[in-house]
Scaffold this motif. Structure first.
Motif, short mmCIF file in Angstrom:
data_model
loop_
_atom_site.label_atom_id
_atom_site.label_comp_id
_atom_site.label_asym_id
_atom_site.label_seq_id
_atom_site.Cartn_x
_atom_site.Cartn_y
_atom_site.Cartn_z
N ILE A 76 0.81 -1.21 0.00
CA ILE A 76 0.00 0.00 0.00
C ILE A 76 0.85 1.27 0.00
O ILE A 76 0.31 2.38 0.07
N SER A 77 2.15 1.11 -0.10
CA SER A 77 3.05 2.27 -0.05
C SER A 77 3.21 2.93 -1.41
O SER A 77 3.08 2.29 -2.46
N ASP A 78 3.50 4.21 -1.40
CA ASP A 78 3.82 4.92 -2.64
C ASP A 78 5.11 4.38 -3.24
O ASP A 78 5.28 4.37 -4.47
N PHE A 79 6.03 3.94 -2.37
CA PHE A 79 7.30 3.43 -2.86
C PHE A 79 7.09 2.22 -3.77
O PHE A 79 7.72 2.11 -4.83
N TRP A 80 6.22 1.29 -3.37
CA TRP A 80 6.02 0.08 -4.16
C TRP A 80 5.48 0.40 -5.55
O TRP A 80 5.98 -0.12 -6.55
N SER A 81 4.47 1.24 -5.63
CA SER A 81 3.91 1.57 -6.94
C SER A 81 4.93 2.30 -7.81
O SER A 81 5.03 2.04 -9.02
N SER A 82 5.72 3.17 -7.20
CA SER A 82 6.75 3.89 -7.97
C SER A 82 7.86 2.95 -8.40
O SER A 82 8.39 3.06 -9.52
N ALA A 83 8.24 2.02 -7.52
CA ALA A 83 9.28 1.06 -7.87
C ALA A 83 8.85 0.17 -9.01
O ALA A 83 9.65 -0.17 -9.89
#
Length: 323
Positions: free
Chosen positions: A55-62
């Motif tokens: 659910i993190s922004d980091f995961w979607s950006s990665a």
């Protein structure tokens, strides 16, 4: 390539920056480290870490960063268009399944992959994920990455000298293969496209890996997720890089690099991390002398090497050619 991107004497995976070393110090028994736990407790912590990552922004950006690299890499390998679309179509956030849908010992978001997958993954330097939250988050990322790229866990090989017996048992439950010998990073891909996941590893490991695959054909099939090579170029004096880590120095003009996104939540976990691939066009533009030099790295006079040598007479690695 189908549905892809769909110790003896152990080496020590540490990196030049003090920020990275803190992870290793904690993992080695710092009072700030978490207490040892049993298998089910650690698996539960992995599930929790995965829920947070998903659910993190980091995961979607990665995922966006990975997708850009994998698309170019698959096009280079001339993967069929339908396979490319199918693989990249999986690089998105799926809804998280309920606990009742999970098999014992599995983690949320796991996808059962059938058929043949030729893309493989090798992971070095995760650390003590049972007691270190940073290492556990890096392992969690790896598991999700395998799922999203449709790489079966049986096609992933993992090694770290810090692994405890408990952690090896957990990795076996998770379905990845634990390498039993110190390879010093000297693993040939044997012509099979391979992703190397090497977060915050010592510079010598990257240099050894390049040496083991020092040809246009081999490097064109390699992806490295790990310390930024551009960052290494900035931190080392040119003469030191060329003398101590010649393969890194020689390949800088033959690669493309995309930096991982930086967010406050995962700053200490994936700082200075990039995904690298090696375009054939750039590799073939390097001078012929680049490929003639094939001397095996030994690092006899290198200070602060960040690697423990394999002192056995036959430092052969686990054989992947039959897999």
């Amino acid at each position: 390539m189908a549905a892809a991107a769909a110790a003896l004497e152990p080496w020590q995976a540490a990196a030049p920056r003090k920020r990275r070393r803190r992870r290793r110090e904690v993992a080695a028994g710092d009072p700030a480290a978490e207490p040892e736990a049993d298998r089910e407790v650690v698996l539960g912590r992995i599930r929790e870490a995965e829920n947070d990552l998903l659910i993190s922004d980091f995961w979607s950006s990665a995922l966006e960063t990975i997708s850009k690299c994998l698309r170019k890499h698959l096009e280079q390998l001339k993967a069929p268009v339908d396979m490319l679309s199918e693989a990249l179509g999986n690089l998105h956030l799926d809804s998280l399944p309920s606990e009742s849908d999970l098999a014992p010992g599995s983690v949320p978001g796991e996808t059962l992959v059938t058929g043949t997958c030729h893309l493989r993954c090798v992971c070095y330097g995760i650390g003590n994920f049972a007691t270190c939250i940073i290492a556990r988050n890096q392992l969690t990322f790896l598991l999700l990455f395998l799922e999203k790229c449709q790489i079966p866990r049986s096609h992933c090989w993992v090694y770290d000298p810090l692994f405890s017996h408990l952690e090896i048992a957990i990795l076996n439950v998770l379905g990845v293969t634990v390498i039993s010998e110190n390879e010093e990073g000297k693993r040939s891909i044997c012509g099979k496209p391979t992703i190397f996941y090497m977060i915050h590893c010592g510079t010598a490991l990257y240099n050894n890996l390049l040496w083991s695959n020092w040809s246009v054909d081999a490097l064109s099939k390699v992806i490295i997720i790990g310390n930024s090579f551009r960052g290494l170029e900035e931190r080392f004096l040119t003469r030191i890089l060329q003398k101590n880590y010649p393969y890194i120095a020689k390949i800088l003009k033959g690669l493309e690099e995309l930096e991982f996104p930086q967010t406050s939540q995962y700053m200490d976990i994936f700082n200075d991390t990039s995904i690298h691939w090696f375009p054939v066009q750039k590799l073939t533009q390097l001078s012929k002398d680049t490929w003639v030099f094939r001397e095996e790295p030994y690092y006899q006079d290198v200070e602060d090497l960040e690697i423990i040598r394999n002192k056995t007479e036959d430092p052969s690695a686990t054989d992947l050619t039959s897999s």
